[in-house]
Structure formats: structure tokens, C-alpha cells
Design a protein around this motif. Structure first.
Motif, mmCIF file in Angstrom:
data_model
loop_
_atom_site.group_PDB
_atom_site.id
_atom_site.type_symbol
_atom_site.label_atom_id
_atom_site.label_comp_id
_atom_site.label_asym_id
_atom_site.label_seq_id
_atom_site.Cartn_x
_atom_site.Cartn_y
_atom_site.Cartn_z
ATOM 1 N N ALA A 15 0.835 -1.208 0.000
ATOM 2 C CA ALA A 15 0.000 0.000 0.000
ATOM 3 C C ALA A 15 0.866 1.254 0.000
ATOM 4 C CB ALA A 15 -0.909 -0.006 1.226
ATOM 5 N N ALA A 16 1.915 1.245 0.813
ATOM 6 C CA ALA A 16 2.742 2.437 0.954
ATOM 7 C C ALA A 16 3.533 2.706 -0.325
ATOM 8 C CB ALA A 16 3.683 2.276 2.150
ATOM 9 N N THR A 47 -5.237 -6.443 3.194
ATOM 10 C CA THR A 47 -6.292 -6.484 4.211
ATOM 11 C C THR A 47 -7.419 -7.460 3.870
ATOM 12 O OG1 THR A 47 -7.147 -4.621 2.969
ATOM 13 C CG2 THR A 47 -5.961 -4.109 4.980
ATOM 14 N N PRO A 50 -7.639 -12.451 4.507
ATOM 15 C CA PRO A 50 -8.403 -13.431 5.292
ATOM 16 C C PRO A 50 -9.713 -13.824 4.599
ATOM 17 C CG PRO A 50 -7.536 -11.723 6.746
ATOM 18 C CD PRO A 50 -7.248 -11.282 5.333
ATOM 19 N N LYS A 160 -9.116 -11.488 13.022
ATOM 20 C CA LYS A 160 -9.854 -11.300 11.773
ATOM 21 C C LYS A 160 -9.841 -12.591 10.945
ATOM 22 C CE LYS A 160 -9.360 -8.070 7.918
ATOM 23 N NZ LYS A 160 -8.841 -6.759 7.517
HETATM 24 C C1 LIG Z 1 -3.985 -10.478 6.856
HETATM 25 C C2 LIG Z 1 -3.827 -9.025 7.137
HETATM 26 C C3 LIG Z 1 -4.937 -8.251 7.465
HETATM 27 C C4 LIG Z 1 -4.797 -6.889 7.722
HETATM 28 N N1 LIG Z 1 -5.924 -6.159 8.052
HETATM 29 C C5 LIG Z 1 -5.793 -4.832 8.292
HETATM 30 C C6 LIG Z 1 -6.937 -4.055 8.620
HETATM 31 O O1 LIG Z 1 -8.054 -4.548 8.713
HETATM 32 N N2 LIG Z 1 -6.760 -2.719 8.835
HETATM 33 C C7 LIG Z 1 -5.538 -2.137 8.733
HETATM 34 O O2 LIG Z 1 -5.432 -0.927 8.916
HETATM 35 N N3 LIG Z 1 -4.432 -2.862 8.448
HETATM 36 C C8 LIG Z 1 -4.530 -4.192 8.229
HETATM 37 N N4 LIG Z 1 -3.402 -4.932 7.945
HETATM 38 C C9 LIG Z 1 -2.108 -4.259 7.930
HETATM 39 C C10 LIG Z 1 -1.848 -3.599 6.595
HETATM 40 O O3 LIG Z 1 -2.060 -4.523 5.579
HETATM 41 C C11 LIG Z 1 -0.429 -3.065 6.570
HETATM 42 O O4 LIG Z 1 -0.314 -2.071 7.567
HETATM 43 C C12 LIG Z 1 -0.064 -2.459 5.217
HETATM 44 O O5 LIG Z 1 -0.252 -3.402 4.199
HETATM 45 C C13 LIG Z 1 1.386 -1.991 5.222
HETATM 46 O O6 LIG Z 1 1.755 -1.607 3.927
HETATM 47 P P1 LIG Z 1 3.294 -1.479 3.497
HETATM 48 O O7 LIG Z 1 3.256 -1.016 2.083
HETATM 49 O O8 LIG Z 1 4.032 -0.677 4.494
HETATM 50 O O9 LIG Z 1 3.899 -2.931 3.598
HETATM 51 P P2 LIG Z 1 3.552 -4.284 2.781
HETATM 52 O O10 LIG Z 1 2.138 -4.265 2.352
HETATM 53 O O11 LIG Z 1 4.031 -5.378 3.646
HETATM 54 O O12 LIG Z 1 4.441 -4.177 1.485
HETATM 55 C C14 LIG Z 1 5.834 -4.273 1.494
HETATM 56 C C15 LIG Z 1 6.297 -4.900 0.205
HETATM 57 O O13 LIG Z 1 7.714 -4.772 0.116
HETATM 58 C C16 LIG Z 1 8.263 -5.963 -0.395
HETATM 59 N N5 LIG Z 1 9.668 -6.061 0.025
HETATM 60 C C17 LIG Z 1 10.149 -6.166 1.284
HETATM 61 N N6 LIG Z 1 11.504 -6.238 1.277
HETATM 62 C C18 LIG Z 1 11.892 -6.180 -0.014
HETATM 63 C C19 LIG Z 1 13.162 -6.216 -0.660
HETATM 64 N N7 LIG Z 1 14.295 -6.326 0.017
HETATM 65 N N8 LIG Z 1 13.191 -6.149 -2.012
HETATM 66 C C20 LIG Z 1 12.032 -6.029 -2.711
HETATM 67 N N9 LIG Z 1 10.818 -5.989 -2.149
HETATM 68 C C21 LIG Z 1 10.735 -6.069 -0.816
HETATM 69 C C22 LIG Z 1 7.373 -7.032 0.193
HETATM 70 O O14 LIG Z 1 7.423 -8.197 -0.552
HETATM 71 C C23 LIG Z 1 5.994 -6.368 0.134
HETATM 72 O O15 LIG Z 1 5.327 -6.650 -1.055
HETATM 73 C C24 LIG Z 1 -3.527 -6.296 7.677
HETATM 74 C C25 LIG Z 1 -2.401 -7.080 7.364
HETATM 75 C C26 LIG Z 1 -2.535 -8.413 7.082
HETATM 76 C C27 LIG Z 1 -1.325 -9.236 6.739
#
Ligand SMILES: Cc1cc2nc3c(=O)[nH]c(=O)nc-3n(C[C@H](O)[C@H](O)[C@H](O)COP(=O)(O)OP(=O)(O)OC[C@H]3O[C@@H](n4cnc5c(N)ncnc54)[C@H](O)[C@@H]3O)c2cc1C
Lengths: 433, 179
Positions: A15-16, A47, A50, A160
Motif C-alpha cells: 500500500a505504501a 487487508t 483473510p 480477523k
Molecule cells: C492479513 C492481514 C490483514 C490486515 N488487516 C488490516 C486491517 O483490517 N486494517 C488495517 O489498517 N491494516 C490491516 N493490515 C495491515 C496492513 O495490511 C499493513 O499495515 C499495510 O499493508 C502496510 O503496507 P506497506 O506497504 O508498508 O507494507 P507491505 O504491504 O508489507 O508491502 C511491502 C512490500 O515490500 C516488499 N519487500 C520487502 N523487502 C523487499 C526487498 N528487500 N526487495 C524487494 N521488495 C521487498 C514485500 O514483498 C511487500 O510486497 C492487515 C495485514 C494483514 C497481513
């Protein structure tokens, strides 16, 4: 060796990272942007996993982006970043290829914590962390023939997951080490009605214990796990949701880390102003010196959008909020989590009216710092922003605990920095009714 | 961008807007009589709030930097490019209520029975907005957001005469339903 140069490199397509890359493209269309991710697919709603695993969501609804939708973005999947050379402004990939950047946005998210029981042994089949789409697909397929599930971890992801699987008819046991579910964000009072609700749904909830042993069958698949109480629970599927830890191995050797954390300012910049970091991987240093860890989906999106526009800006803007709030609909019971208690914060609570309803705030110096609403979420939005704006609520606690209306004082509406503020015309004093 | 503006001084708190919003946008039958017999009961996207002699219909403000859009966990909330309205794609909403928590104005309403977040989209796909059409006191009006300044100026001009008229009727508001 292959070498390519970009204006912006984004590491991580969650997402980020995805929102960062898109917002940078929208703001600076002339910049060359590349997004790299180690997973085979990016641009999906983590999210919703599940619900997907439980067979309640068609796969196409998981995605917010599909390859080919471009938007001027170069996306490289199955690419893992191995190391970062800040001086040379260059990333090295596992393949040996290097990517040069002017600006770098790190969004590697978190990786699942491995429970101690599997740390020193070969993990049997049927054991999965709940985190990525690839694994979620495996889980979905595995569940067809292994319908007895143990979920380890009663946090948000574990709870969840248990709910969606139970609703889909699976047999589910949820194991939580602490005395109640959602221990880091809920008090015993707010957790109790939820736990009861899970049990009424048919989820077996085991709190105050953990898993210390497992048994596998001849084919190497898990067939039972042992609770610390000594009881063996038969299961064909064992799902792990005991949290995630920042996936920052590839920068551990750089001096971007502070006390083991990837710390950024509220403009989302690391100590190196050309390197931004966002999402589940970071700690945000707030002006009062505290470190916030708002690891949620809404935060990841908001931070991504901001980092993308800040990337090439001469005057980067700060993040508006660092709240770590969460909402869930636990099979009909609405739940709003404002945050866990701070050290020494006081509690204001209102149980009911009615079974399973509890509203509770943690207050620090007359400001809301956390709390939760269970069963009755009236006024949740304005309440969230009352907390985010650090408003003094000393005169309003009773009204917030039992709101008469769903929206609060007009002053809340006008202090939000929105471009279009309350669109109501001014009330005249003589207004009769 | 066209938005629904509220003349707070004209709202009597009658909730006609709520009734017809729920009927038009939430019911199968599309008439009040049929709507009240449906289960689950149709819900409105505008809610009249207030007290202490003041009532005000509240609906979505379609914030430029809308927190709900960032918050949606499923891709159900989107901004319509043509009209600028923020709307809910019903088929993608799972009713997790995260957007409810991210609306500073409290104008996204959970419809528990249908597991759906309800919010005003100004009836953007209809010829006009249900609530605006039915408001007996014309407290609701569609205005072009850039022209709000003019509306305010007009408001100021008429304020004195309205106040005088109200005072002259002993404080009662005259509803001119023919207008
Ligand atoms: C099952 C589940 C349910 C959730 N439900 C909720 C909810 O209901 N409400 C809520 O607010 N939040 C929820 N969350 C949390 C939410 O999904 C996360 O806070 C959010 O996805 C974080 O986004 P991000 O982009 O920081 O990290 P991520 O989504 O983890 O993305 C990081 C990406 O970077 C990649 N990456 C990492 N290291 C490397 C590398 N060295 N080289 C290349 N790529 C790399 C990974 O493969 C990944 O694709 C849930 C999480 C999960 C797992």
C-alpha cells in the motif's frame, strides 16, 4: 553487470510503496520512476487476504492495480533488493544488477514473526504465516482438505482471520499468549465482549497459553499442536499471525538505522534527505520526541501519497496524523480501536447500554490518547479526529462516551485543514424552531 | 464542482430529507409507503442532527483531501472524476467501517444489515438530488462550489429582512410550500 538509473526508485509494492510511486508519477510526470518488489504480484489489498483465503472473495477483487495499467510506472516484480550504497546512490539487487537513484523511497513493510516452536526445526507442511497473496493462495488450496485450523496470535490479523474462516464453516481454535485477545490494543473490559462473541460464533479461544510442541504425520504435514497447558489440539492447518517486524535486513548495515529502527521525520525523510521511508517498516519521530509506529493500511496509503509528492519538493510537507487506529466488523459487532493506553493514562469507560457494548477512552492530561468502542461506534470519526488534534476533552468526556448525536461540535469540523470546510451557512442567533 | 449547501437558518428539523433519501436511494419500492415496509429498513445518507433549537442536515462534504479515500481497505471508496463526488462502490464494500472512523464529520453511516457504508454522493447519477427536491423550506440547495462566495453575499443581503420577518411572526418560521 547491468546498471540502470532512475529519478525515483521505490522498494516495496504494498500500500505504501505503490501509492508513493503513483503519486510521484502524477505530480512529476517527467520523472523516471521504478517500483521493485520481491513478490510475484503487487498492487493488491493485503487487508482482504483473510476473506480471500476463506473463499469469500473472488480473486479479481483483491487487486487495485493490474500489470498493463501502467500509469507511466515501471513495475518490476520478483526482484529482491540485497543492499544499499548511500554514497553511490545505488541499490544492488539479488541478481547482481544495480539501480541508481536520485531519490529513494523505502517501503519494504514487515515480515511475519516466526513462533519459537518452529525456530529450531523443519516447519511441517500446513503451517503458514498470514501475510502475502502467494501464501494466501497456498492456504486457500490447503484448507480444502484440512478444515481443522489452529490460529496462533489473537491480535488483529489472527482475530480477523479466525472470524472469516469460522464464518466460512471451518473449525477454528484461536490461541493467544496473553490473558485476553487483542492484548496490545484493548483492555480486558473491551476485549471481553468480543471474546464472548467469537466463542458464540463457535471459535474456540484459548488465552493465557501458547503452542510449545507440534506433531507431523508421515508425509510431513502438521497433525496436532500442543498447548502449554499440555493439551494436544488436532489440526491440519496451522496459521501464524503473531505480528510482523520491519523487513529492513538490506539496510541494516547502513547508518539509516537508529537503535535498530528505521526512523523518519514527519516529512517521512530519513537522516539522508534523498531517502524516504514509509509504511510498516518505519518509526516516525514526532515533534514531541516520541516515536510512533502507525502500522495500518490507512497510514500506509497516506504516507505513500505524501512521500511521492515530497520526493522532489523543495519544501516537503509533514504527515497530518500519526494515529494508529483500526476498525473491524467482527461478524456484526463493530469495533473501533483508538490505541492502547499510555503509561499512567487514566481510564474513562461506559459499559452498555445493552449486552456487549463498551466505550472506553484512555486520557492523558485531558487528551484522548487511546481507547476503544465495542458494539456502539456512534461518533467514531469525529472522536478519532478529536484525538488526532489533541483536543482538551475535560468538559466533554460524558458526551463523547454517550454521544447524543453522531457528529460533534462545529469547532471540530472547522479545524481539520480541509480545503472545503463545513459547507453549512452560519447559524443565525435568532433561529427559531 | 457542484455540492449540496445547507441553509442552517431555514432547517426546521422535519427530516423530510432523511425520509426521501432513504426511500429514493435505499429502498426497492421507491415509494415511502413501500419503503417503510421493507426489511431491512432503508437508511438515509443525510441525517438531521442538532438540539438546543438548532437543527442541521449533515451529509458528505467530498473533502478535497478526503481521509476516507486513503482509509478504505477494499477499494470501495472512490472519487468520481467527472463530478468530484466521493462515492461507495457497493459491490466492493465489506462493511469493515474503517471509513466511518476516518470521517472527521461523522457523515459516513454504517448500514449494518447490508454490510455497507452509506454516504451522500449528491445523487450524482440522477437528474437532481432527492433531499434537495423535497426540502419544504429549501434549506438544501445545489450550488457550484466556486460560487459559494456569491451565495454568502446574497445571504448577508437578505439576512436583515429574514430576521425582521421572523421577529414579526412572533418567532415562527413561515414555510412557503408553494415556492
Ligand atoms: C492479513 C492481514 C490483514 C490486515 N488487516 C488490516 C486491517 O483490517 N486494517 C488495517 O489498517 N491494516 C490491516 N493490515 C495491515 C496492513 O495490511 C499493513 O499495515 C499495510 O499493508 C502496510 O503496507 P506497506 O506497504 O508498508 O507494507 P507491505 O504491504 O508489507 O508491502 C511491502 C512490500 O515490500 C516488499 N519487500 C520487502 N523487502 C523487499 C526487498 N528487500 N526487495 C524487494 N521488495 C521487498 C514485500 O514483498 C511487500 O510486497 C492487515 C495485514 C494483514 C497481513
Amino acid at each position: 553487470m547491468n546498471e540502470a538509473n532512475f529519478d525515483l526508485v521505490v522498494v516495496g509494492g504494498g500500500a505504501a510503496g505503490f501509492n508513493a510511486a503513483l503519486s510521484c508519477r502524477a505530480r512529476y510526470p517527467e520523472k523516471r520512476v521504478v517500483l521493485v518488489d520481491q513478490e510475484p504480484e503487487v498492487g493488491y489489498y493485503r487487508t482482504l487476504l483473510p476473506m480471500f483465503m476463506a473463499g469469500k472473495l473472488p480473486e479479481e477483487k483483491l487487486f487495485f492495480w493490474r500489470p498493463g495499467e501502467g500509469m507511466g510506472l515501471e513495475v518490476r516484480t520478483n526482484v529482491k533488493v540485497r543492499s544499499l550504497d548511500r554514497q553511490a546512490k545505488r541499490l544492488t539487487l539479488e541478481s547482481g544488477e544495480t539501480l541508481g537513484y536520485q531519490c529513494l523511497i523505502l517501503a519494504p513493510g514487515g515480515r511475519p514473526v516466526v513462533p519459537p516452536v518452529f525456530e529450531r526445526s523443519v516447519t511441517p507442511d500446513g503451517v503458514f504465516p498470514v501475510r502475502s497473496l502467494g501464501v494466501a493462495r497456498e492456504i486457500k488450496a490447503w484448507l480444502l482438505a484440512h478444515r481443522d485450523i489452529v490460529v496462533l496470535g489473537g491480535g488483529l490479523v489472527g482475530s480477523k482471520t479466525s472470524v472469516f474462516l469460522r464464518l466460512a464453516g471451518f473449525s477454528v481454535t484461536l490461541v493467544e499468549r496473553e490473558a485476553h485477545i487483542l492484548p496490545t490494543v484493548l483492555s480486558a473490559n473491551t476485549a471481553r465482549p468480543l471474546q464472548r462473541h467469537l466463542e458464540n460464533m463457535g471459535v474456540r479461544v484459548c488465552t493465557g497459553t501458547t503452542i510449545d510442541r507440534f506433531k507431523a504425520d508421515a508425509a510431513g504435514a502438521v497433525k496436532a499442536v500442543r498447548l502449554a497447558t499440555g493439551e494436544w489440539v488436532p489440526c491440519g492447518t496451522f496459521l501464524v499471525g503473531i505480528g510482523s517486524t520491519p523487513d529492513v535486513g538490506f539496510i541494516r548495515e547502513t547508518d539509516l538505522m537508529r537503535d535498530g529502527e528505521l526512523v523518519v521525520s514527519t516529512t517521512l525523510q530519513t537522516v539522508d534527505p534523498a531517502i524516504f521511508a514509509i509504511g510498516d517498516a518505519v518509526a516516525i519521530q514526532t515533534p514531541d520526541g516520541a516515536r510512533a509506529h502507525p502500522w495500518t493500511w490507512p497510514q500506509a496509503v497516506a504516507q505513500g501519497k505524501l512521500a511521492g509528492t515530497n520526493a522532489f519538493s523543495a519544501s516537503p510537507r509533514p504527515l497530518k496524523r500519526t494515529t494508529r487506529v483500526n476498525a473491524q466488523n467482527i461478524s456484526g459487532v463493530p469495533l473501533m480501536i483508538l490505541g492502547g493506553p499510555g503509561v499512567g493514562s487514566s481510564i474513562e469507560a461506559r459499559p452498555g447500554p445493552g449486552e456487549g457494548v463498551w466505550r472506553e477512552f484512555f486520557l492523558d492530561d485531558s487528551r484522548i490518547v487511546g481507547g476503544a468502542l465495542v458494539g456502539d461506534i456512534a461518533g467514531a470519526g469525529p472522536l478519532h479526529f478529536t484525538m488526532a488534534n489533541a483536543e482538551d476533552v475535560s468538559q466533554r468526556v460524558a458526551g463523547l462516551l454517550a454521544p447524543r448525536t453522531r457528529a460533534f461540535r462545529p469547532s471540530t469540523w472547522t479545524r481539520l485543514g480541509q480545503s472545503y470546510r463545513a459547507r453549512n451557512f452560519a447559524v443565525k442567533e435568532s433561529t427559531p424552531c | 464542482m457542484k455540492v449540496i449547501a445547507v441553509h442552517v437558518d431555514r432547517c426546521t428539523g422535519c427530516k423530510t430529507c432523511e425520509l426521501f433519501c432513504a426511500t429514493e436511494r435505499g429502498s426497492e419500492g421507491k415509494t415511502l409507503l413501500k419503503a417503510v415496509q421493507e426489511t431491512p429498513l432503508p437508511q438515509a445518507r443525510v441525517r438531521v442532527e442538532g438540539g438546543d433549537g438548532v437543527s442541521v442536515p449533515l451529509q458528505c462534504r467530498h473533502c478535497l483531501d478526503a481521509p476516507c479515500l486513503d482509509a478504505c481497505l477494499t477499494g470501495a471508496l472512490a472519487r468520481d472524476e467527472e463530478t468530484g463526488m466521493v462515492w461507495v462502490k457497493d459491490d466492493r464494500c465489506i462493511g469493515c467501517w474503517t471509513c466511518v472512523m476516518f470521517c472527521p464529520y461523522g457523515v459516513i453511516y454504517p448500514w449494518a444489515e447490508r454490510k455497507m457504508a452509506l454516504k451522500c454522493d449528491r445523487c450524482m447519477h440522477m437528474e437532481s438530488s432527492a433531499c434537495v427536491d423535497v426540502c419544504p423550506t429549501r434549506a438544501l440547495e445545489i450550488v457550484e462550489i466556486n460560487q459559494l462566495g456569491e451565495v454568502f453575499a446574497e445571504k448577508r443581503r437578505s439576512a436583515a429582512s429574514v430576521a425582521a420577518a421572523v421577529a414579526g411572526k412572533g418567532g415562527a418560521v413561515v414555510l412557503d410550500l408553494a415556492k
